[in-house]
Structures are given as structure tokens and as C-alpha cells.
Design a protein around this motif. Structure first.
Motif, PDB file in Angstrom:
ATOM      1  N   ALA A  41       0.845  -1.203   0.000  1.00 54.42           N
ATOM      2  CA  ALA A  41       0.000   0.000   0.000  1.00 54.42           C
ATOM      3  C   ALA A  41       0.876   1.247   0.000  1.00 54.42           C
ATOM      4  O   ALA A  41       0.619   2.211  -0.731  1.00 54.42           O
ATOM      5  CB  ALA A  41      -0.931  -0.011   1.204  1.00 54.42           C
ATOM      6  N   ALA A  42       1.914   1.239   0.833  1.00 55.06           N
ATOM      7  CA  ALA A  42       2.840   2.374   0.864  1.00 55.06           C
ATOM      8  C   ALA A  42       3.511   2.557  -0.489  1.00 55.06           C
ATOM      9  O   ALA A  42       3.655   3.681  -0.995  1.00 55.06           O
ATOM     10  CB  ALA A  42       3.895   2.157   1.952  1.00 55.06           C
ATOM     11  N   HIS A  43       3.896   1.452  -1.098  1.00 58.41           N
ATOM     12  CA  HIS A  43       4.638   1.515  -2.351  1.00 58.41           C
ATOM     13  C   HIS A  43       3.783   1.977  -3.523  1.00 58.41           C
ATOM     14  O   HIS A  43       4.317   2.362  -4.571  1.00 58.41           O
ATOM     15  CB  HIS A  43       5.238   0.132  -2.658  1.00 58.41           C
ATOM     16  CG  HIS A  43       6.265   0.146  -3.733  1.00 58.41           C
ATOM     17  ND1 HIS A  43       7.346   0.997  -3.723  1.00 58.41           N
ATOM     18  CD2 HIS A  43       6.383  -0.583  -4.882  1.00 58.41           C
ATOM     19  CE1 HIS A  43       8.086   0.791  -4.804  1.00 58.41           C
ATOM     20  NE2 HIS A  43       7.522  -0.159  -5.531  1.00 58.41           N
ATOM     21  N   HIS A  44       2.472   1.971  -3.370  1.00 62.14           N
ATOM     22  CA  HIS A  44       1.584   2.479  -4.414  1.00 62.14           C
ATOM     23  C   HIS A  44       1.322   3.975  -4.275  1.00 62.14           C
ATOM     24  O   HIS A  44       0.480   4.529  -5.001  1.00 62.14           O
ATOM     25  CB  HIS A  44       0.250   1.713  -4.400  1.00 62.14           C
ATOM     26  CG  HIS A  44       0.311   0.406  -5.119  1.00 62.14           C
ATOM     27  ND1 HIS A  44       0.561  -0.781  -4.478  1.00 62.14           N
ATOM     28  CD2 HIS A  44       0.185   0.101  -6.439  1.00 62.14           C
ATOM     29  CE1 HIS A  44       0.576  -1.772  -5.362  1.00 62.14           C
ATOM     30  NE2 HIS A  44       0.354  -1.262  -6.564  1.00 62.14           N
ATOM     31  N   ALA A  45       2.033   4.630  -3.397  1.00 62.14           N
ATOM     32  CA  ALA A  45       1.842   6.072  -3.202  1.00 62.14           C
ATOM     33  C   ALA A  45       2.340   6.856  -4.415  1.00 62.14           C
ATOM     34  O   ALA A  45       3.223   6.403  -5.139  1.00 62.14           O
ATOM     35  CB  ALA A  45       2.593   6.533  -1.955  1.00 62.14           C
ATOM     36  N   ASN A 137      -0.561   6.233   3.029  1.00 64.17           N
ATOM     37  CA  ASN A 137      -1.160   5.046   2.407  1.00 64.17           C
ATOM     38  C   ASN A 137      -1.125   3.864   3.373  1.00 64.17           C
ATOM     39  O   ASN A 137      -2.116   3.142   3.554  1.00 64.17           O
ATOM     40  CB  ASN A 137      -0.398   4.669   1.132  1.00 64.17           C
ATOM     41  CG  ASN A 137      -0.979   5.310  -0.113  1.00 64.17           C
ATOM     42  OD1 ASN A 137      -1.722   6.273  -0.041  1.00 64.17           O
ATOM     43  ND2 ASN A 137      -0.603   4.777  -1.267  1.00 64.17           N
ATOM     44  N   MET A 138       0.041   3.643   3.975  1.00 66.00           N
ATOM     45  CA  MET A 138       0.183   2.538   4.924  1.00 66.00           C
ATOM     46  C   MET A 138      -0.743   2.725   6.121  1.00 66.00           C
ATOM     47  O   MET A 138      -1.367   1.779   6.601  1.00 66.00           O
ATOM     48  CB  MET A 138       1.636   2.435   5.396  1.00 66.00           C
ATOM     49  CG  MET A 138       1.877   1.277   6.356  1.00 66.00           C
ATOM     50  SD  MET A 138       3.572   1.205   6.984  1.00 66.00           S
ATOM     51  CE  MET A 138       4.454   0.714   5.503  1.00 66.00           C
ATOM     52  N   TRP A 139      -0.861   3.958   6.585  1.00 66.51           N
ATOM     53  CA  TRP A 139      -1.694   4.276   7.745  1.00 66.51           C
ATOM     54  C   TRP A 139      -3.160   3.929   7.472  1.00 66.51           C
ATOM     55  O   TRP A 139      -3.829   3.309   8.297  1.00 66.51           O
ATOM     56  CB  TRP A 139      -1.577   5.764   8.036  1.00 66.51           C
ATOM     57  CG  TRP A 139      -1.385   6.135   9.460  1.00 66.51           C
ATOM     58  CD1 TRP A 139      -1.818   5.457  10.573  1.00 66.51           C
ATOM     59  CD2 TRP A 139      -0.702   7.294   9.952  1.00 66.51           C
ATOM     60  NE1 TRP A 139      -1.460   6.132  11.709  1.00 66.51           N
ATOM     61  CE2 TRP A 139      -0.770   7.256  11.354  1.00 66.51           C
ATOM     62  CE3 TRP A 139      -0.061   8.358   9.332  1.00 66.51           C
ATOM     63  CZ2 TRP A 139      -0.212   8.256  12.159  1.00 66.51           C
ATOM     64  CZ3 TRP A 139       0.495   9.349  10.125  1.00 66.51           C
ATOM     65  CH2 TRP A 139       0.424   9.294  11.520  1.00 66.51           C
ATOM     66  N   LEU A 140      -3.652   4.344   6.317  1.00 67.88           N
ATOM     67  CA  LEU A 140      -5.048   4.080   5.980  1.00 67.88           C
ATOM     68  C   LEU A 140      -5.301   2.593   5.776  1.00 67.88           C
ATOM     69  O   LEU A 140      -6.321   2.057   6.225  1.00 67.88           O
ATOM     70  CB  LEU A 140      -5.437   4.874   4.732  1.00 67.88           C
ATOM     71  CG  LEU A 140      -5.402   6.396   4.876  1.00 67.88           C
ATOM     72  CD1 LEU A 140      -5.675   7.064   3.532  1.00 67.88           C
ATOM     73  CD2 LEU A 140      -6.375   6.890   5.931  1.00 67.88           C
ATOM     74  N   ALA A 141      -4.359   1.923   5.110  1.00 67.20           N
ATOM     75  CA  ALA A 141      -4.508   0.478   4.912  1.00 67.20           C
ATOM     76  C   ALA A 141      -4.479  -0.249   6.246  1.00 67.20           C
ATOM     77  O   ALA A 141      -5.259  -1.183   6.483  1.00 67.20           O
ATOM     78  CB  ALA A 141      -3.406  -0.044   3.994  1.00 67.20           C
TER      79      ALA A 141
END
Length: 216
Positions: A41-45, A137-141
Motif C-alpha cells: 500500500a505504501a509503495h503504491h503512493a 497510504n500505509m496508515w489508511l490500509a
């Protein structure tokens, strides 16, 4: 045609609304597959110039985790001293969960960022904006998965760089605590603890010129 379904839209707004900067964790481990999903998820930022400046270091060595905690505690004391009359209030706050959470990640900006000029010639700090998007992104996921995440920024970047053997030019900007939680805070913790309150949106949105608060 491009709009999501109403339940999907509601879920997006819900996770944004209910995301919390967590400090209290259960010691239960995080499933490796779940951790990988959060990293994806972070990497899709988005990133300026598609530079993808984020680097994540998983801290699996318990002694290294303890050393990071020591660094944070030292900065916590220095920050308290700098706050003057709010020193005691600050020292009562729980500001991290490094020794309690299931996983610790250090988010760092990569080295060699100066070669990325696209979108950064006049705003070089867009590398920081990009890694911040990855963390969000990581936080929301994580919130959607029922996992707490806390961003710790109380540390000396040079000291942490030495601990983690970062290359010259790289910079640690966040210690991320991830883990299962008994419950998510009803409100942001600093609001809950009366440290600060959320400002009204209307006071932060201007039209045409700074300070003109006419709403469209």
C-alpha cells in the motif's frame, strides 16, 4: 461511470475519518502477509517525478529496537525542556510504543535524491512530501485492516542513521510502530488529552488570496 459504489465511497471516507496516530499496542505479532500488504500500500503512493524516495527498514533485532527507544526517550526529554511551561503536560503524554508493538519500521529518504530534478528544482522538499504520501497510504490500509500505526519523529536523524548504517545522503524521517490494539482512540490522542484541538476547516481555506476566507 468512474465513480465507486456508495459503500466503497463510504468506506474510503470512514477510514480517513477513523485513522489514528496510535501509541498503545498489544504485543501480538503481525502476520507476515498482512505486513507485506501494508508495505505494498505504501509503495503504491504517488511520488514527485516518480522518484519513489521511500525506503523501509524492518527492525527485527530486539536490541536495535531498544536502542531506537533510547534515542527517542532522550529526544523526548529534550523536547520537554524546550516546551517551557508545557513541559510537565508533555511528559505525561505517551508519545511512542516502540517496545510494545508487533512491528517497528523506520521510514527513510533514499540517498542520491539530488539527481531527481523533475518537480523538485524549486521545491526540493517534495521528496519528503512523497514519502509522507507513502506513510499515509500505509496508515489508511493499516486502519482498514484493524492494525494501529504510530508515527514517531522524536529522534536525532544523525544518531538513527548511524544505528541503521544509512548511506551518506539518506535520512530517517519516521519510526513507525505497527501492531494490534485493544481499541482505536475515539478522537486523535492529542485532542483526547487536551493538548490541542482540531481547527475549523473554514479558518484554513481561503479564496484567491491569503486571508480571504470567503467560501466558494
Amino acid at each position: 461511470m468512474n465513480r465507486y459504489s456508495e459503500p466503497d465511497i463510504a468506506a474510503v471516507y470512514r477510514v480517513i475519518r477513523e485513522r489514528r496516530d496510535m501509541r498503545h499496542f498489544l504485543p501480538d505479532p503481525i502476520d507476515p502477509a498482512l505486513l507485506q500488504r501494508l508495505l505494498q500500500a505504501a509503495h503504491h503512493a504517488p511520488s514527485v517525478g516518480y522518484m519513489q524516495p521511500w525506503r523501509f527498514i524492518r527492525i527485527s533485532d530486539r536490541s536495535l529496537r531498544q536502542q531506537l527507544h533510547t534515542q527517542v526517550e532522550a529526544e523526548r526529554v529534550r523536547t520537554a525542556a524546550a516546551l517551557g511551561e508545557r513541559q510537565e503536560d508533555f511528559m505525561r503524554l505517551k508519545v511512542e510504543g516502540i517496545l510494545d508493538c508487533g512491528e517497528v519500521l523506520v521510514a527513510a529518504l533514499m540517498d542520491g535524491r539530488e539527481r531527481h530534478i523533475f518537480g523538485r528544482r524549486t521545491l526540493p522538499e517534495m521528496d519528503l512530501a512523497s514519502i509522507s504520501c507513502a506513510i499515509q497510504n500505509m496508515w489508511l490500509a493499516a486502519r482498514a485492516e484493524g492494525i494501529g500505526l504510530g508515527w514517531v519523529s522524536l529522534f536525532d536523524p544523525d544518531a538513527v542513521a548511524g544505528l541503521l548504517q544509512l548511506p551518506t545522503g539518506a535520512k530517517a524521517i519516521a519510526i513507525l510502530c505497527l501492531g494490534h490494539v485493544a481499541a482505536f482512540y475515539d478522537k486523535p490522542m492529542l485532542e483526547q488529552e487536551n493538548w490541542a484541538q482540531r481547527q475549523p476547516l473554514a479558518t484554513l481555506v481561503f479564496e484567491n488570496h491569503w486571508g480571504d476566507d470567503k467560501q466558494p
